[in-house]
Design a protein around this motif. Sequence first.
Motif, mmCIF file in Angstrom:
data_model
loop_
_atom_site.group_PDB
_atom_site.id
_atom_site.type_symbol
_atom_site.label_atom_id
_atom_site.label_comp_id
_atom_site.label_asym_id
_atom_site.label_seq_id
_atom_site.Cartn_x
_atom_site.Cartn_y
_atom_site.Cartn_z
ATOM 1 N N THR A 110 16.382 6.431 -15.201
ATOM 2 C CA THR A 110 15.810 6.899 -13.928
ATOM 3 C C THR A 110 14.453 6.260 -13.671
ATOM 4 O O THR A 110 14.148 5.856 -12.537
ATOM 5 C CB THR A 110 15.692 8.436 -13.933
ATOM 6 N N THR A 111 13.638 6.149 -14.703
ATOM 7 C CA THR A 111 12.321 5.525 -14.544
ATOM 8 C C THR A 111 12.456 4.069 -14.105
ATOM 9 O O THR A 111 11.626 3.565 -13.347
ATOM 10 C CB THR A 111 11.525 5.613 -15.863
ATOM 11 N N THR A 112 13.521 3.401 -14.538
ATOM 12 C CA THR A 112 13.764 2.023 -14.114
ATOM 13 C C THR A 112 13.963 1.953 -12.603
ATOM 14 O O THR A 112 13.358 1.116 -11.915
ATOM 15 C CB THR A 112 14.984 1.442 -14.845
ATOM 16 N N LEU A 113 14.799 2.835 -12.068
ATOM 17 C CA LEU A 113 15.019 2.834 -10.612
ATOM 18 C C LEU A 113 13.741 3.213 -9.869
ATOM 19 O O LEU A 113 13.407 2.608 -8.842
ATOM 20 C CB LEU A 113 16.141 3.805 -10.245
ATOM 21 N N ARG A 114 13.028 4.188 -10.367
ATOM 22 C CA ARG A 114 11.784 4.616 -9.719
ATOM 23 C C ARG A 114 10.732 3.509 -9.775
ATOM 24 O O ARG A 114 9.920 3.358 -8.853
ATOM 25 C CB ARG A 114 11.251 5.893 -10.376
ATOM 26 N N SER A 115 10.769 2.712 -10.828
ATOM 27 C CA SER A 115 9.827 1.586 -10.933
ATOM 28 C C SER A 115 10.143 0.506 -9.903
ATOM 29 O O SER A 115 9.241 -0.088 -9.315
ATOM 30 C CB SER A 115 9.861 0.995 -12.350
ATOM 31 N N ILE A 116 11.420 0.256 -9.675
ATOM 32 C CA ILE A 116 11.815 -0.716 -8.654
ATOM 33 C C ILE A 116 11.303 -0.278 -7.286
ATOM 34 O O ILE A 116 10.797 -1.088 -6.499
ATOM 35 C CB ILE A 116 13.350 -0.885 -8.625
ATOM 36 N N MET A 117 11.390 1.025 -7.005
ATOM 37 C CA MET A 117 10.957 1.557 -5.708
ATOM 38 C C MET A 117 9.444 1.705 -5.601
ATOM 39 O O MET A 117 8.922 2.016 -4.528
ATOM 40 C CB MET A 117 11.614 2.913 -5.440
ATOM 41 N N GLY A 118 8.732 1.506 -6.701
ATOM 42 C CA GLY A 118 7.282 1.664 -6.671
ATOM 43 C C GLY A 118 6.817 3.094 -6.839
ATOM 44 O O GLY A 118 5.625 3.395 -6.695
ATOM 45 N N LEU A 119 7.738 4.005 -7.142
ATOM 46 C CA LEU A 119 7.374 5.410 -7.337
ATOM 47 C C LEU A 119 6.688 5.614 -8.681
ATOM 48 O O LEU A 119 5.843 6.510 -8.817
ATOM 49 C CB LEU A 119 8.628 6.290 -7.238
ATOM 50 N N ASN A 120 7.081 4.838 -9.673
ATOM 51 C CA ASN A 120 6.379 4.772 -10.962
ATOM 52 C C ASN A 120 5.923 3.329 -11.146
ATOM 53 O O ASN A 120 6.701 2.483 -11.595
ATOM 54 C CB ASN A 120 7.297 5.188 -12.119
ATOM 55 N N PRO A 121 4.694 3.001 -10.776
ATOM 56 C CA PRO A 121 4.233 1.609 -10.836
ATOM 57 C C PRO A 121 4.303 1.034 -12.251
ATOM 58 O O PRO A 121 4.039 1.736 -13.230
ATOM 59 C CB PRO A 121 2.781 1.698 -10.350
ATOM 60 N N ILE A 122 4.691 -0.231 -12.334
ATOM 61 C CA ILE A 122 4.771 -0.874 -13.647
ATOM 62 C C ILE A 122 3.388 -1.376 -14.067
ATOM 63 O O ILE A 122 2.530 -1.653 -13.238
ATOM 64 C CB ILE A 122 5.787 -2.042 -13.640
ATOM 65 N N SER A 123 3.193 -1.459 -15.379
ATOM 66 C CA SER A 123 1.924 -1.963 -15.913
ATOM 67 C C SER A 123 2.048 -3.409 -16.392
ATOM 68 O O SER A 123 1.043 -4.094 -16.611
ATOM 69 C CB SER A 123 1.451 -1.089 -17.078
ATOM 70 N N LYS A 124 3.278 -3.872 -16.537
ATOM 71 C CA LYS A 124 3.509 -5.225 -17.052
ATOM 72 C C LYS A 124 4.903 -5.664 -16.622
ATOM 73 O O LYS A 124 5.798 -4.843 -16.450
ATOM 74 C CB LYS A 124 3.399 -5.227 -18.584
ATOM 75 N N HIS A 139 6.774 -5.772 -6.955
ATOM 76 C CA HIS A 139 6.297 -4.716 -7.848
ATOM 77 C C HIS A 139 4.880 -4.224 -7.542
ATOM 78 O O HIS A 139 4.455 -3.204 -8.073
ATOM 79 C CB HIS A 139 6.383 -5.158 -9.319
ATOM 80 N N GLN A 140 4.157 -4.925 -6.683
ATOM 81 C CA GLN A 140 2.833 -4.442 -6.295
ATOM 82 C C GLN A 140 2.830 -3.837 -4.891
ATOM 83 O O GLN A 140 1.783 -3.468 -4.366
ATOM 84 C CB GLN A 140 1.823 -5.596 -6.373
ATOM 85 N N MET A 141 4.013 -3.722 -4.312
ATOM 86 C CA MET A 141 4.118 -3.179 -2.956
ATOM 87 C C MET A 141 4.261 -1.656 -2.995
ATOM 88 O O MET A 141 4.854 -1.108 -3.925
ATOM 89 C CB MET A 141 5.339 -3.772 -2.235
ATOM 90 N N PRO A 142 3.746 -0.954 -1.968
ATOM 91 C CA PRO A 142 3.977 0.494 -1.885
ATOM 92 C C PRO A 142 5.442 0.795 -1.598
ATOM 93 O O PRO A 142 6.182 -0.062 -1.098
ATOM 94 C CB PRO A 142 3.077 0.929 -0.729
ATOM 95 N N THR A 143 5.848 2.001 -1.888
ATOM 96 C CA THR A 143 7.252 2.391 -1.784
ATOM 97 C C THR A 143 7.816 2.167 -0.388
ATOM 98 O O THR A 143 8.939 1.680 -0.230
ATOM 99 C CB THR A 143 7.425 3.860 -2.197
ATOM 100 N N PHE A 144 7.063 2.508 0.652
ATOM 101 C CA PHE A 144 7.618 2.361 2.011
ATOM 102 C C PHE A 144 7.870 0.897 2.355
ATOM 103 O O PHE A 144 8.808 0.573 3.085
ATOM 104 C CB PHE A 144 6.691 3.020 3.048
ATOM 105 N N THR A 145 7.062 -0.003 1.800
ATOM 106 C CA THR A 145 7.282 -1.429 2.037
ATOM 107 C C THR A 145 8.534 -1.904 1.311
ATOM 108 O O THR A 145 9.333 -2.671 1.857
ATOM 109 C CB THR A 145 6.062 -2.247 1.585
ATOM 110 N N VAL A 146 8.705 -1.452 0.071
ATOM 111 C CA VAL A 146 9.918 -1.795 -0.692
ATOM 112 C C VAL A 146 11.156 -1.334 0.068
ATOM 113 O O VAL A 146 12.135 -2.075 0.207
ATOM 114 C CB VAL A 146 9.867 -1.156 -2.100
ATOM 115 N N ALA A 147 11.107 -0.112 0.590
ATOM 116 C CA ALA A 147 12.250 0.418 1.340
ATOM 117 C C ALA A 147 12.515 -0.416 2.592
ATOM 118 O O ALA A 147 13.673 -0.689 2.940
ATOM 119 C CB ALA A 147 11.992 1.870 1.716
ATOM 120 N N ASN A 148 11.455 -0.840 3.260
ATOM 121 C CA ASN A 148 11.617 -1.636 4.485
ATOM 122 C C ASN A 148 12.115 -3.048 4.208
ATOM 123 O O ASN A 148 12.557 -3.742 5.138
ATOM 124 C CB ASN A 148 10.299 -1.687 5.257
ATOM 125 N N LYS A 149 12.059 -3.478 2.963
ATOM 126 C CA LYS A 149 12.606 -4.792 2.596
ATOM 127 C C LYS A 149 14.136 -4.773 2.565
ATOM 128 O O LYS A 149 14.767 -5.823 2.514
ATOM 129 C CB LYS A 149 12.070 -5.226 1.223
#
Length: 234
Positions: free
Chosen positions: A43-57, A68-78
């Motif tokens: 689940t954390t993997t999917l949330r990381s893709i969406m930017g809900l749990n930002p990755i550190s590396k 991976h540096q985009m906010p969630t709403f931008t990822v969704a709009n992609k």
Amino acid sequence: MTLLKVEGIHTYIDQFHILQGVSFEAKKGDVTVILGRNGAGKTTTLRSIMGLNPISKGSITFKDEEIHQMPTFTVANKGIGYVPEDQGIFGGLTVEENLKVAMKSNDHATLERLEKILNLFPDLKKFWKSKGGNLSGGQKQMLSIARAFVNNNELLLIDEPSKGLAPLFVEKVMIALEQMKHETTVILVEQNYMMAKTISDRYYIIDDGQTVHQGEMKELDEDEQLKRKYLGIA
């Protein structure tokens, strides 16, 4: 064509190092399933893709663009739709209102997809004016998937669609996903192995926050030792 590429991502939740090197690819038109035991980091993997749990590396690339540096709403709009494990519907809104709130536009193509999803999930048409909170668990799951599919998303991330559902609803969801896979690319997290093997093309296994195995789904189905080791399937 590779639509999404995840390379060596690390994700922390508070002080906990949940993902410690997850990598995988999703090819356009495929259903890619992420497997693993509870707590492995799926689940954390999917949330990381969406930017809900930002990755550190690491990095996450969608259509050759780093997201991976985009906010969630931008990822969704992609063009990435997300069906969370808890479904995330609005309980106080009707089925109709839930879908209309999710629609990014009201054009002909969107209305065609809406009609298609209502044909896939006739329960939603039947309870069109009912509040989301009054639906059964299976119907809520159908509504959650419908909200992601109604838009022209090139990629759908679907987390545990069969969780807690009666067998009849599991079958309905599986049939719908089988049809949806012809129109969009899907990354699926699923504990129901029978469902996963039926609709998936490729698999990745995550264990303790790391990708430990990958391949064609038909290969995994024939590897009893691998299934026993990482999935607990005897």
